[in-house]
Design an enzyme around this catalytic site. Structure first.
Site, PDB file in Angstrom:
ATOM      1  N   GLN A   1       2.041  -6.080  -3.111  1.00 20.74           N
ATOM      2  CA  GLN A   1       2.500  -6.174  -1.720  1.00 20.74           C
ATOM      3  C   GLN A   1       3.799  -5.363  -1.529  1.00 20.74           C
ATOM      4  O   GLN A   1       4.011  -4.413  -2.263  1.00 20.74           O
ATOM      5  CB  GLN A   1       2.661  -7.635  -1.281  1.00 20.74           C
ATOM      6  CG  GLN A   1       1.353  -8.398  -1.146  1.00 20.74           C
ATOM      7  CD  GLN A   1       0.790  -8.926  -2.440  1.00 20.74           C
ATOM      8  OE1 GLN A   1       1.477  -9.600  -3.188  1.00 20.74           O
ATOM      9  NE2 GLN A   1      -0.460  -8.625  -2.737  1.00 20.74           N
TER      10      GLN A   1
ATOM     11  N   LYS B   1       1.834   1.981  -5.174  1.00 19.97           N
ATOM     12  CA  LYS B   1       2.362   1.383  -6.414  1.00 19.97           C
ATOM     13  C   LYS B   1       1.441   1.665  -7.596  1.00 19.97           C
ATOM     14  O   LYS B   1       1.894   1.988  -8.685  1.00 19.97           O
ATOM     15  CB  LYS B   1       2.527  -0.148  -6.232  1.00 19.97           C
ATOM     16  CG  LYS B   1       3.528  -0.517  -5.151  1.00 19.97           C
ATOM     17  CD  LYS B   1       3.586  -2.008  -4.917  1.00 19.97           C
ATOM     18  CE  LYS B   1       2.344  -2.559  -4.262  1.00 19.97           C
ATOM     19  NZ  LYS B   1       2.096  -2.100  -2.894  1.00 19.97           N
TER      20      LYS B   1
ATOM     21  N   ASP C   1       0.810  -1.226   0.000  1.00 23.27           N
ATOM     22  CA  ASP C   1       0.000   0.000   0.000  1.00 23.27           C
ATOM     23  C   ASP C   1       0.841   1.273   0.000  1.00 23.27           C
ATOM     24  O   ASP C   1       0.443   2.302   0.553  1.00 23.27           O
ATOM     25  CB  ASP C   1      -0.967   0.019   1.197  1.00 23.27           C
ATOM     26  CG  ASP C   1      -1.865  -1.198   1.217  1.00 23.27           C
ATOM     27  OD1 ASP C   1      -2.185  -1.700   0.128  1.00 23.27           O
ATOM     28  OD2 ASP C   1      -2.239  -1.645   2.310  1.00 23.27           O
TER      29      ASP C   1
ATOM     30  N   GLY D   1      -4.548  -4.367  -3.743  1.00 19.67           N
ATOM     31  CA  GLY D   1      -5.544  -3.338  -4.045  1.00 19.67           C
ATOM     32  C   GLY D   1      -4.764  -2.105  -4.460  1.00 19.67           C
ATOM     33  O   GLY D   1      -4.118  -1.480  -3.635  1.00 19.67           O
ATOM     34  N   HIS D   2      -4.763  -1.804  -5.755  1.00 18.81           N
ATOM     35  CA  HIS D   2      -3.952  -0.699  -6.272  1.00 18.81           C
ATOM     36  C   HIS D   2      -4.872   0.432  -6.725  1.00 18.81           C
ATOM     37  O   HIS D   2      -5.708   0.242  -7.599  1.00 18.81           O
ATOM     38  CB  HIS D   2      -3.063  -1.184  -7.426  1.00 18.81           C
ATOM     39  CG  HIS D   2      -2.032  -2.187  -6.977  1.00 18.81           C
ATOM     40  ND1 HIS D   2      -1.111  -2.756  -7.817  1.00 18.81           N
ATOM     41  CD2 HIS D   2      -1.769  -2.706  -5.744  1.00 18.81           C
ATOM     42  CE1 HIS D   2      -0.334  -3.579  -7.126  1.00 18.81           C
ATOM     43  NE2 HIS D   2      -0.724  -3.581  -5.876  1.00 18.81           N
TER      44      HIS D   2
HETATM   45  P1  GDP Z   1      -0.764   0.257  -3.564  1.00 21.13           P
HETATM   46  O1  GDP Z   1      -1.369  -1.008  -3.071  1.00 21.13           O
HETATM   47  O2  GDP Z   1       0.700   0.327  -3.306  1.00 21.13           O
HETATM   48  O3  GDP Z   1      -1.100   0.553  -4.993  1.00 21.13           O
HETATM   49  O4  GDP Z   1      -1.420   1.429  -2.688  1.00 21.13           O
HETATM   50  P2  GDP Z   1      -2.970   1.584  -2.284  1.00 21.13           P
HETATM   51  O5  GDP Z   1      -3.732   2.008  -3.467  1.00 21.13           O
HETATM   52  O6  GDP Z   1      -3.442   0.377  -1.556  1.00 21.13           O
HETATM   53  O7  GDP Z   1      -2.873   2.715  -1.187  1.00 21.13           O
HETATM   54  C1  GDP Z   1      -2.304   3.948  -1.461  1.00 21.13           C
HETATM   55  C2  GDP Z   1      -3.354   5.046  -1.194  1.00 21.13           C
HETATM   56  O8  GDP Z   1      -2.716   6.292  -1.141  1.00 21.13           O
HETATM   57  C3  GDP Z   1      -4.390   5.151  -2.291  1.00 21.13           C
HETATM   58  O9  GDP Z   1      -5.598   5.558  -1.717  1.00 21.13           O
HETATM   59  C4  GDP Z   1      -3.821   6.258  -3.188  1.00 21.13           C
HETATM   60  O10 GDP Z   1      -4.822   6.948  -3.921  1.00 21.13           O
HETATM   61  C5  GDP Z   1      -3.194   7.141  -2.167  1.00 21.13           C
HETATM   62  N1  GDP Z   1      -2.016   7.908  -2.620  1.00 21.13           N
HETATM   63  C6  GDP Z   1      -1.024   7.530  -3.466  1.00 21.13           C
HETATM   64  N2  GDP Z   1      -0.068   8.485  -3.526  1.00 21.13           N
HETATM   65  C7  GDP Z   1      -0.469   9.479  -2.696  1.00 21.13           C
HETATM   66  C8  GDP Z   1       0.111  10.723  -2.300  1.00 21.13           C
HETATM   67  O11 GDP Z   1       1.197  11.097  -2.702  1.00 21.13           O
HETATM   68  N3  GDP Z   1      -0.595  11.470  -1.397  1.00 21.13           N
HETATM   69  C9  GDP Z   1      -1.797  11.071  -0.900  1.00 21.13           C
HETATM   70  N4  GDP Z   1      -2.410  11.856  -0.027  1.00 21.13           N
HETATM   71  N5  GDP Z   1      -2.369   9.906  -1.250  1.00 21.13           N
HETATM   72  C10 GDP Z   1      -1.705   9.115  -2.122  1.00 21.13           C
HETATM   73  P1  IMO Z   2      -0.902  -4.238  -2.190  1.00 21.46           P
HETATM   74  O1  IMO Z   2      -0.440  -4.810  -3.508  1.00 21.46           O
HETATM   75  C1  IMO Z   2      -0.948  -4.599   2.138  1.00 21.46           C
HETATM   76  C2  IMO Z   2      -1.025  -8.637   3.805  1.00 21.46           C
HETATM   77  C3  IMO Z   2      -2.286  -9.040   4.539  1.00 21.46           C
HETATM   78  C4  IMO Z   2      -1.709  -9.984   5.575  1.00 21.46           C
HETATM   79  C5  IMO Z   2      -0.601 -10.690   4.788  1.00 21.46           C
HETATM   80  C6  IMO Z   2      -1.012 -12.051   4.216  1.00 21.46           C
HETATM   81  O2  IMO Z   2      -2.198  -3.526  -2.273  1.00 21.46           O
HETATM   82  O3  IMO Z   2       0.186  -3.447  -1.560  1.00 21.46           O
HETATM   83  P2  IMO Z   2      -2.543 -12.773   2.174  1.00 21.46           P
HETATM   84  O4  IMO Z   2      -3.997 -12.541   1.917  1.00 21.46           O
HETATM   85  O5  IMO Z   2      -1.645 -12.230   1.117  1.00 21.46           O
HETATM   86  O6  IMO Z   2      -2.232 -14.204   2.511  1.00 21.46           O
HETATM   87  O7  IMO Z   2      -2.243 -11.934   3.524  1.00 21.46           O
HETATM   88  O8  IMO Z   2      -0.254  -9.822   3.732  1.00 21.46           O
HETATM   89  N1  IMO Z   2      -1.239  -8.150   2.423  1.00 21.46           N
HETATM   90  C7  IMO Z   2      -1.167  -6.863   2.067  1.00 21.46           C
HETATM   91  N2  IMO Z   2      -0.981  -5.755   2.810  1.00 21.46           N
HETATM   92  N3  IMO Z   2      -1.057  -4.497   0.801  1.00 21.46           N
HETATM   93  C8  IMO Z   2      -1.220  -5.590   0.039  1.00 21.46           C
HETATM   94  O9  IMO Z   2      -1.203  -5.552  -1.313  1.00 21.46           O
HETATM   95  C9  IMO Z   2      -1.324  -6.851   0.670  1.00 21.46           C
HETATM   96  N4  IMO Z   2      -1.505  -8.116   0.238  1.00 21.46           N
HETATM   97  C10 IMO Z   2      -1.443  -8.894   1.321  1.00 21.46           C
HETATM   98  O10 IMO Z   2      -2.918  -7.932   5.145  1.00 21.46           O
HETATM   99  O11 IMO Z   2      -1.087  -9.256   6.593  1.00 21.46           O
HETATM  100 MG    MG Z   3      -2.898  -1.670  -1.798  1.00 20.74          MG
END
Ligand code: GDP
Ligand code: IMO
Ligand code: MG
Length: 434
Positions: A226, A16, A13, A40-41
């Site tokens: 991840q 990416k 998170d 979840g991207h």
């Molecule tokens: P990922 O799994 O690495 O793709 O990240 P996620 O989407 O799960 O979580 C990142 C969150 O931060 C999302 O809600 C993005 O929209 C948000 N985000 C990404 N870059 C920035 C930033 O520079 N500032 C803020 N405030 N939010 C950001």
């Molecule tokens: P993105 O790509 C954050 C965490 C879960 C749990 C552990 C194992 O959005 O960054 P699993 O279901 O993979 O067996 O869970 O890994 N986890 C993540 N945490 N971002 C993710 O993906 C994750 N995918 C799995 O919360 O701790």
């Molecule tokens: Mg994510």
């Protein structure tokens, strides 16, 4: 021409999705190579938000090819729902725009049942806090050589034979060990024959397509899921996911030769978050003013499960682990805007426990769980920085913070993100323009 890998450097998170979307402008192919719909991207373009779990984050560009490599595990129901949602939005997903590896494994209904049943059976302190998507059990079957692949969908007889052989064992475990409902083979065959009909046009040999693309001088972007500390080998085991999340797997998970990777960009959140259980040395527990402020201002809720993400200070130990394990050539520092308004900022430079210093994540779980971070403190800045578009738009203290991260890790930021929107970005060095 360049091949660039993007990976998460912390516990996932990091942002990416946003950075992959941004860099897709310069690439022709965007490749997922591991994980499944535990990811979840999130992408925000002109204020419109999209969340992708399985489809690569390059899909918003209609003239690019998105690729799901052999290292990814696919829940076909989730994939088809994601394709359907995009089609409804007018972003028709055709086989020209999406290629799926024949060798990608399928997440079967019993994988999800087993994931949920196993988690439910574990006592507090032992639960992993998985996303409940069947990830662990699916990768177990892959390694145990009893998995079903997307390619098996193309051969109904073989699919049914393999399924029959494996379901007996799964039902035994579900019923006898977990007292959970069993699954029905005929029902699965019927369901999956429908999935086969819809997915067949997308299936092909990813390794060969990427090799031809590279030879034709195309730019290729690899999208990690991840983060480094969730890696099955190098992360905070057993509180990890069940795949290798680090850059080396970009090659294994797609059939692309390692000598052809040019850049590895580590996505680094300007502070730290973790969702699920496990060690987190710089965590600011719920109720801590700064931790709660980061959580609220950063909207730190999981994009897949909606769970509250744990928050903490920037961890230089974790960052340096990521530099080493991924061979990073640059950082994309995200969510810098979330730190605005804090009087002072802390950076963990090492951990200590029982008179010993640690400059890397301790391999021993007990030590990783108890290690105390040693911090250095820096001045914060006030005011909104989301309108910044170049380095000099940033306040002095924000520049000092970035400079300190670079000095401590030895890796310079190529990108700085100051908001969720594609436009809210400082592109300092484009990894595709070398
Ligand atoms: P990922 O799994 O690495 O793709 O990240 P996620 O989407 O799960 O979580 C990142 C969150 O931060 C999302 O809600 C993005 O929209 C948000 N985000 C990404 N870059 C920035 C930033 O520079 N500032 C803020 N405030 N939010 C950001
Ligand atoms: P993105 O790509 C954050 C965490 C879960 C749990 C552990 C194992 O959005 O960054 P699993 O279901 O993979 O067996 O869970 O890994 N986890 C993540 N945490 N971002 C993710 O993906 C994750 N995918 C799995 O919360 O701790
Ligand atoms: Mg994510």
């Amino acid at each position: 021409m360049a091949s660039v890998v993007v990976v998460g450097t912390q516990w996932g998170d990091e942002g990416k999705g946003k950075i992959v979307d941004l860099l897709t402008e310069y690439a022709e192919y965007v490749v997922r190579f591991q994980g499944g719909n535990n990811a979840g991207h999130t992408l925000v373009v002109d204020g419109k938000k999209y969340v992708f779990h399985i489809i690569p984050s390059g899909i918003l560009y209609e003239d690019k090819t998105c690729v799901i490599g052999n290292g990814v595990i696919i829940d076909p129901k989730v994939l088809l729902a994601e394709i359907g949602e995009l089609n409804d939005k007018g972003l028709t997903v055709t086989p020209q725009r999406l290629l799926i590896s024949t060798n990608a494994h399928l997440i079967m209904p019993y994988h999800q049942s087993l994931d949920l049943a196993r988690e439910a059976s574990l006592s507090k302190g032992k639960k992993i806090g998985t996303t409940g998507r069947g990830i662990g059990p699916c990768y177990m079957d892959k390694i145990g050589r009893v998995g079903l692949k997307i390619g098996d969908l193309l051969d109904p007889g073989q699919f049914a034979d393999k399924l029959q052989a494996v379901v007996e064992e799964k039902n035994f475990i579900l019923a006898k060990q977990y007292n959970a409902p069993t699954v029905d083979v005929e029902l699965i065959i019927e369901q999956f024959s429908r999935y086969a009909a819809e997915l067949t046009p997308f299936v092909g040999n990813v390794s060969m397509v990427l090799d031809a693309a590279r030879k034709a001088g195309k730019n290729i972007l690899f999208e990690g899921a991840q983060g480094t500390q969730l890696d099955i080998d190098h992360g905070t085991y057993p509180f990890v996911t069940s795949s290798n999340t680090i850059a080396g797997n970009a090659c294994i998970g797609s059939g692309f030769g390692p000598a052809h990777i040019d850049e590895v960009i580590g996505i680094l959140k300007a502070y730290t978050t973790r969702v699920g259980e496990g060690p987190f040395p710089t965590e600011l527990p719920e109720g801590d003013g700064v931790g709660d402020a980061l959580q609220q201002k950063g909207h730190e809720y999981g994009a897949t499960t909606g769970r509250r993400r744990r928050c903490g200070w920037f961890d230089g130990v974790v960052a340096n682990d990521a530099v080493r394990l991924n061979g990073l050539t640059g950082f994309a520092i995200t969510k810098l805007d979330v730190l605005s308004g804090l009087d002072s900022l802390k950076i963990a430079t090492k951990y200590q426990l029982e008179g010993r210093d640690y400059d890397h994540m301790p391999e021993n779980l007990r030590i990783a769980q108890k290690a105390q971070p040693v911090y250095e403190e820096m001045g914060g800045w006030s005011g909104d920085i989301t309108a910044a578009r170049c380095y000099d738009d940033l306040p002095r203290q924000a520049k000092e913070y970035l400079a300190r991260l670079e000095e401590f890790t030895g890796v310079a930021p190529a990108i700085v993100s100051v908001g969720p929107d594609r436009a809210e970005t400082l592109l300092l060095r484009n990894p595709f323009q070398r």
